[in-house]
Enzyme design. Structure first.
Site, PDB file in Angstrom:
ATOM      1  N   ASP A 268      23.847  11.412 -33.547  1.00 18.70           N
ATOM      2  CA  ASP A 268      22.680  10.561 -33.783  1.00 18.70           C
ATOM      3  C   ASP A 268      21.374  11.254 -33.398  1.00 18.70           C
ATOM      4  O   ASP A 268      20.303  10.899 -33.877  1.00 18.70           O
ATOM      5  CB  ASP A 268      22.813   9.255 -32.984  1.00 18.70           C
TER       6      ASP A 268
ATOM      7  N   GLY B 184      16.742   7.188 -36.599  1.00 15.75           N
ATOM      8  CA  GLY B 184      17.169   8.108 -37.655  1.00 15.75           C
ATOM      9  C   GLY B 184      17.386   7.474 -39.017  1.00 15.75           C
ATOM     10  O   GLY B 184      16.832   7.930 -40.015  1.00 15.75           O
ATOM     11  N   LEU B 185      18.160   6.399 -39.067  1.00 20.27           N
ATOM     12  CA  LEU B 185      18.499   5.815 -40.364  1.00 20.27           C
ATOM     13  C   LEU B 185      17.243   5.296 -41.056  1.00 20.27           C
ATOM     14  O   LEU B 185      17.020   5.521 -42.243  1.00 20.27           O
ATOM     15  CB  LEU B 185      19.511   4.672 -40.168  1.00 20.27           C
TER      16      LEU B 185
ATOM     17  N   ASP C 100     -16.335   0.170  -1.659  1.00 13.77           N
ATOM     18  CA  ASP C 100     -15.252   1.141  -1.800  1.00 13.77           C
ATOM     19  C   ASP C 100     -13.875   0.540  -1.554  1.00 13.77           C
ATOM     20  O   ASP C 100     -12.866   1.183  -1.829  1.00 13.77           O
ATOM     21  CB  ASP C 100     -15.460   2.333  -0.860  1.00 13.77           C
TER      22      ASP C 100
END
Ligand code: SF4
Length: 511
Positions: free
Chosen positions: A278, A413-414, A36
């Site tokens: 953006d 995004g672009l 353990d």
């Protein structure tokens, strides 16, 4: 019996270890079989602590079961006291030791030790890690907190910060961030616990004017007890996200009896980032959330109010907080998934096909298999989520970190726009991964194949023209469009999907 491959939480004694390891002068004697000690690695490797957890294991073996395992426990407790000289001791059993019923509490009592001994009853077969941490912290406080001194007039109000522990997701930096925020508001910190607290600190918890509960999964039971016992109120808002941090500031000021500062000035940079042009393409992105209750509820609010995402599904493995998560899900018109079975989570993700997953390390694996962008918002986490740099999740700087972390995995995004227009470029084609992620796997394609293959038998077939038309739909929503059209075709009894079926389905679902 439950067939289990991944578990979101460890057994409750790991939660107890998180409390002992967080503190500075508490030792934990754990009745446990040989092996353990693996749990030590969580702290020394994942969290990279430069010291061993303050835990002594009895490490009994098969041959010991014929002898006196109780005596083994007593020896271990005596030696631990001699060697580590703690100010208080926790005693308890792991899962296997629970079955041999040696009663560590009674045995430690019989030793007549001259430090406080706190026996832990952690039912390993019913409860899990967070519950174990919460119960351990509560028992420690119940045994140690002293009646407060007669309160003398102080120039500044004071509070405790409750809940941060060892192996907590970003606890180290959250505490720093929130401490700075409270100090700036004019509130002193009486005690932070259990992280870095001593037994002497715990004793004086009741001296504070109120409590700040940062992690309800670990700190709420104790906060409720302090409220009942000493009339000490506590905060209900967790300062995750820009809006929640402002609510938190208002709540703290009310509890501290101080004036609310000019809150408009206390905003995260993330808020402006999310509003800047953006970020327009983030609006309506379909997000799925899974993790502990606190992080999921808070992340849903940030996703919806601050990022403009659409929450399409959410869930938690924190059964103790199922009600809070169900209430939260209702706000977004979805049903909460309460489960600790990752296969159920994966099934729901396959069904909903989100554009972004915010989850735990497990969801990162699921997201990888399905080619869906993903960010981690909650434990359990791997080593990379105990970063060297300052990376809080809470407060205003935390909101900034969250913004960057969540947006990062998405196609920018672009590029997303260009891909929609020009699909055949040799480098920026649909099968390519987002350029800013270098070698990441392409999204969508994998899932589309998996879905098509799996459901081919009972689905309508696609005509060549319809398949071509489907290809014009941006890749990150195409999977959803495919599934909706197939569902529509099935409902309408259409055997072959044509271009018309595709647009009929679109009209049907946008109604
Ligand atoms: S006692 Fe519990 S934690 Fe330890 S090995 Fe057995 S099942 Fe795992």
């Amino acid at each position: 019996m439950q067939l289990t491959l991944w578990t979101y939480e460890g057994p409750p004694h790991v939660g107890a270890m998180r409390i002992a390891t967080a503190m500075r002068d508490v030792h934990y004697v754990l009745h446990a079989p040989q092996g353990d000690t693996y749990a030590d690695l969580l702290f020394t490797m994942i969290e990279r602590l430069p010291r061993r957890p303050p835990v002594t294991y009895t490490t009994f073996q098969a041959r010991d079961l014929g002898g006196d395992t109780a005596e083994l426990f007593k020896d271990a407790a005596r030696q631990a006291i001699e060697r580590f000289k703690p100010a208080a001791m926790l005693v308890g059993s792991s899962c296997t030791a629970e079955l041999i019923q040696d009663d560590p509490g009674g045995l430690a009592h019989a030793l007549k030790l001259d430090i406080p001994v706190i026996p832990l009853e952690l039912p390993s077969y019913q409860r899990k890690e967070n519950w174990g941490a919460s119960e351990t912290f509560y028992q420690l406080c119940r045994h140690l907190v002293l009646k407060p001194e007669e309160k003398t007039a102080k120039s500044r109000p004071s509070c405790n910060i409750l809940g941060p522990s060892a192996l907590g997701f970003r606890h180290r930096d959250d505490v720093k961030e929130i401490t700075q925020l409270l100090n700036k508001l004019g509130v002193d910190i009486n005690v932070v616990a259990p992280l870095e607290a001593t037994v002497a600190d715990i004793r004086k918890l009741a001296d504070a004017d109120f409590n700040v509960v940062l992690y309800p999964e670990i700190g709420m039971s104790t906060a409720l007890w302090l409220l009942r016992q000493f009339d000490q109120p506590h905060t209900k808002t967790v300062p995750l996200g820009s809006n929640a941090t402002q609510d938190f500031i208002r709540e703290v000021c009310a509890l501290a009896g101080i004036e609310v500062p000019a809150i408009e000035e206390m905003t995260a940079r993330a808020r402006w980032y999310a509003q800047s042009v953006d970020s327009t393409y983030l609006t309506g992105k379909r997000v799925y959330l899974f993790g502990d209750a606190t992080h999921v509820v808070s992340a849903a609010r940030i996703a919806s109010e601050e990022m403009g995402f659409e929450v399409v599904g959410l869930g938690t493995y924190s059964r103790e907080f199922a009600r809070e998560v169900r209430d939260c899900a209702k706000k977004y018109g979805v049903e909460a998934l309460i489960t600790d079975d990752y296969l159920e989570v994966e099934a729901q993700i396959t069904e909903l096909h989100p554009e972004l997953i915010l989850g735990t390390q497990m969801e990162r694996h699921i997201a990888k298999r399905h080619g869906i962008p993903c960010a981690v918002i909650s434990a359990p986490v791997h080593v990379q989520d105990f970063p060297a740099r300052y990376a809080p999740q809470m407060g205003l700087e935390g909101a900034n970190v969250l913004f960057d972390t969540w947006v990062h995995p998405l196609m920018m995004g672009l590029e997303e726009h260009l891909l929609g227009m020009f699909k055949q470029d040799f480098e920026f084609h649909e099968g390519a991964s987002p350029s800013h992620l270098g070698s990441a796997r392409p999204a969508e394609i994998i899932v589309e194949q998996a879905v098509t293959q799996k459901e081919a038998s009972n689905q309508a077939t696609w005509s060549v023209e319809a398949e071509k038309e489907l290809g014009k739909i941006p890749f990150f929503v195409r999977g959803k469009a495919r599934r909706n059209t197939e569902k529509y075709a099935l409902d309408q009894g259409v055997a072959t999907i044509t271009v018309d079926t595709l647009y009929d389905a679109k009209a049907h679902y946008s109604r």
